[in-house]
Design a protein around this motif. Structure first.
Motif, short mmCIF file in Angstrom:
data_model
loop_
_atom_site.label_atom_id
_atom_site.label_comp_id
_atom_site.label_asym_id
_atom_site.label_seq_id
_atom_site.Cartn_x
_atom_site.Cartn_y
_atom_site.Cartn_z
N GLU A 86 1.09 5.53 -9.78
CA GLU A 86 0.71 6.74 -10.52
C GLU A 86 1.34 7.92 -9.82
O GLU A 86 1.65 7.86 -8.62
N PRO A 87 1.58 9.01 -10.53
CA PRO A 87 2.17 10.18 -9.88
C PRO A 87 1.30 10.67 -8.74
O PRO A 87 0.07 10.64 -8.80
N LEU A 88 1.96 11.07 -7.65
CA LEU A 88 1.27 11.68 -6.51
C LEU A 88 0.15 10.80 -5.97
O LEU A 88 -0.96 11.26 -5.68
N TYR A 89 0.44 9.52 -5.77
CA TYR A 89 -0.64 8.59 -5.44
C TYR A 89 -1.25 8.80 -4.05
O TYR A 89 -2.31 8.28 -3.78
N TYR A 92 0.83 -1.20 0.00
CA TYR A 92 0.00 0.00 0.00
C TYR A 92 0.87 1.25 0.00
O TYR A 92 0.47 2.29 -0.53
N LEU A 93 2.03 1.17 0.60
CA LEU A 93 2.96 2.29 0.59
C LEU A 93 3.69 2.40 -0.73
O LEU A 93 3.82 3.50 -1.29
N PHE A 94 4.16 1.29 -1.28
CA PHE A 94 5.11 1.36 -2.38
C PHE A 94 4.47 1.54 -3.74
O PHE A 94 5.00 2.24 -4.59
N ARG A 95 3.40 0.88 -4.04
CA ARG A 95 2.75 0.89 -5.35
C ARG A 95 3.70 0.35 -6.42
O ARG A 95 4.91 0.39 -6.31
N GLY A 96 3.13 -0.19 -7.47
CA GLY A 96 3.95 -0.80 -8.52
C GLY A 96 4.07 -2.30 -8.31
O GLY A 96 3.24 -2.92 -7.65
N GLY A 97 5.13 -2.89 -8.89
CA GLY A 97 5.30 -4.33 -8.86
C GLY A 97 5.52 -4.89 -7.46
O GLY A 97 6.02 -4.20 -6.58
N ALA A 98 5.16 -6.16 -7.28
CA ALA A 98 5.36 -6.86 -6.01
C ALA A 98 6.32 -8.02 -6.25
O ALA A 98 5.90 -9.09 -6.70
N LEU A 119 4.88 15.98 1.75
CA LEU A 119 4.12 15.06 0.90
C LEU A 119 5.08 14.05 0.28
O LEU A 119 6.11 14.43 -0.28
N LEU A 120 4.74 12.77 0.38
CA LEU A 120 5.50 11.74 -0.35
C LEU A 120 4.52 10.90 -1.15
O LEU A 120 3.31 11.02 -1.03
N GLY A 121 5.09 10.04 -1.99
CA GLY A 121 4.27 9.12 -2.77
C GLY A 121 4.16 9.52 -4.22
O GLY A 121 3.40 10.42 -4.56
N GLY A 122 4.93 8.89 -5.10
CA GLY A 122 4.81 9.15 -6.53
C GLY A 122 5.35 10.49 -6.96
O GLY A 122 4.83 11.08 -7.93
N MET A 159 6.42 17.88 -8.13
CA MET A 159 6.84 18.78 -7.05
C MET A 159 6.06 20.08 -7.10
O MET A 159 5.60 20.58 -6.06
N ASP A 160 5.91 20.65 -8.28
CA ASP A 160 5.18 21.92 -8.41
C ASP A 160 3.71 21.75 -8.04
O ASP A 160 3.11 22.64 -7.43
N THR A 161 3.14 20.60 -8.39
CA THR A 161 1.75 20.34 -7.99
C THR A 161 1.63 20.30 -6.47
O THR A 161 0.70 20.86 -5.88
N ALA A 162 2.58 19.63 -5.81
CA ALA A 162 2.57 19.57 -4.35
C ALA A 162 2.64 20.97 -3.74
O ALA A 162 1.91 21.28 -2.79
#
Length: 414
Positions: free
Chosen positions: A303-306, A264-270, A324-327, A334-337
């Motif tokens: 996905e970006p900014l998940y 749930y933290l990492f996202r992407g492949g397992a 803020l972390l995550g994606g 960064m600018d969106t954050a």
């Protein structure tokens, strides 16, 4: 008229600390502390991202108590660790970056196989140690709170600019917050106020020790990621408690459980096969992970900014600085954050793949040319966190080969 969003690459203040930019290397266990002490490899790991342009790098994970480690070779705070930690902070400072120490107690995430029984809010089974976690008494709780304060004092002595208190991923303080994991009937269980008492005592002890000498942040789960866990209806009110307590200079938002739902933290492949091969665990558990690991290591699309949509709820509820972390892998994220009102961004895997990513992004400010991270979110790096965390796709920045420990106290038999 609203103020313009801050420039993520401009200097910023975190508590009493001035950072050269708003980018923080998040805490990711380095697997580079043989004999639970600093190695050259650990210093090189943080030098790479410091020279690569981050404002601050975070050393993970530094346990406040010997039984609070997830692995026998994990550093815990004690006098003989200070020489190496001081070498590390001095090396990072020479680059112009700052350095934070992530402190905490692993609790039910601790291994429990090396002479120290693992602790959990309530008695439960520890599959890593093949024995039961012990529920801490109030005496244990008082000791662990005091250990956080002592760790903070040692962090100051070692030259750290900040400490990050681990309140996430169902480590001990986080497990106390989880209704599913905390089934206590005393003053530390039941209502949110009761479940919050232990982590709030920890932060009070850390702030008393820190004073205004260093910054104090905390890493807090927004959602544990499983039914019955700590979730938004509790995590936002708890964050408000922390803001009212006034012990923090910033709050870093995260999610997921190392016990119940790590992906749930990492996202992407397992990378289940690779983790079963490389992670330290009993043979029976290794076979179980291979057989049913896909059910435990659930895959979530990257996905970006998940974490952004959940984090915005906290931004609305709080006035304190938020990390803020995550994606976050490029300048656009960064600018969106910054535009959404967050004060800092934290990056992990993308910097493991490319420690110089921030310098590369900064070099294109005038041209506006996008810099695309080379991280493909395969998460194979997760399987390397004990033999030495590194990116499988990177031939240049591999920290998997043990290097000598330059610690005279250890060599003297301390």
């Amino acid at each position: 008229m609203t103020d313009p969003a801050p420039d993520v690459l401009a200097p910023a203040t975190l508590g009493p600390v001035q950072l050269r930019n708003r980018v923080i290397k998040s805490a990711t266990f380095e697997g580079a502390s043989p004999e639970a002490l600093v190695s050259d490899r650990l210093i090189d790991y943080h030098l790479a991202v410091a020279e690569g342009g981050v404002g601050m790098t975070t050393v993970a994970y530094l346990a406040v108590s010997p039984e609070g480690r997830t692995h026998a070779e994990q550093i815990w705070w004690r006098p003989e660790a200070l020489y190496g930690l001081r070498r590390l902070t001095e090396a990072v400072h020479a680059t112009g970056a700052k350095v934070s120490a992530q402190i905490g107690h692993a609790g039910p995430v601790a291994n429990g196989q090396y002479g120290h029984p693992s602790l959990a809010p309530s008695r439960s089974f520890n599959p890593l140690a093949m024995r039961f976690h012990r529920a801490p008494t109030e005496t244990d709780i008082d000791r662990i709170v005091a250990d956080h304060g002592e760790a903070t004092r040692m962090a100051i002595e070692a030259g750290f600019d900040a400490v990050e208190v681990h309140l996430g991923h169902n480590y001990l303080a986080s497990a106390f917050l989880s209704p599913k994991l905390n089934r206590r009937k005393d003053a530390f269980g039941g209502s949110l106020v009761n479940r919050a008492e232990f982590p709030r005592r920890i932060l009070a002890a850390v702030r008393r020790a820190a004073g205004d000498q260093i910054a104090v942040t905390a890493k807090l789960n927004m959602k544990d990621g499983y039914r019955g866990g700590f979730d938004i209806p509790d995590s936002i009110p708890f964050a408000r408690m922390l803001e009212a307590d006034g012990h923090l200079d910033a709050l870093e938002l995260t999610g997921g459980s190392s016990l119940m739902n790590p992906m749930y933290l990492f996202r992407g492949g397992a990378p289940v096969k690779e983790m079963a091969t490389n992670m330290p665990m009993p043979a029976l558990l290794r076979l179980g992970i291979r057989a049913v690991g896909k059910g435990f290591f659930k895959e979530y699309p990257w996905e970006p900014l998940y974490f952004l949509e959940y984090a915005k709820k906290f931004r609305t509820a709080l006035s304190m600085p938020i990390i803020l972390l995550g994606g976050i892998t490029d300048r656009a994220a960064m600018d969106t954050a910054m535009a959404e009102g967050f004060d800092f961004v934290a990056m992990g895997r993308a910097l493991l793949r490319e420690p110089d990513l921030i310098n590369r992004i900064a070099a294109t400010v005038d041209s506006g040319a996008p810099v695309v991270s080379k991280c493909i979110h395969c998460n194979l790096c997760m399987s390397t966190i004990y033999p030495g965390t590194h990116c499988h796709l990177d031939d240049e920045h591999v920290y998997g080969t043990p290097l000598p420990i330059h610690d005279p106290l250890l060599k003297a038999g301390a």
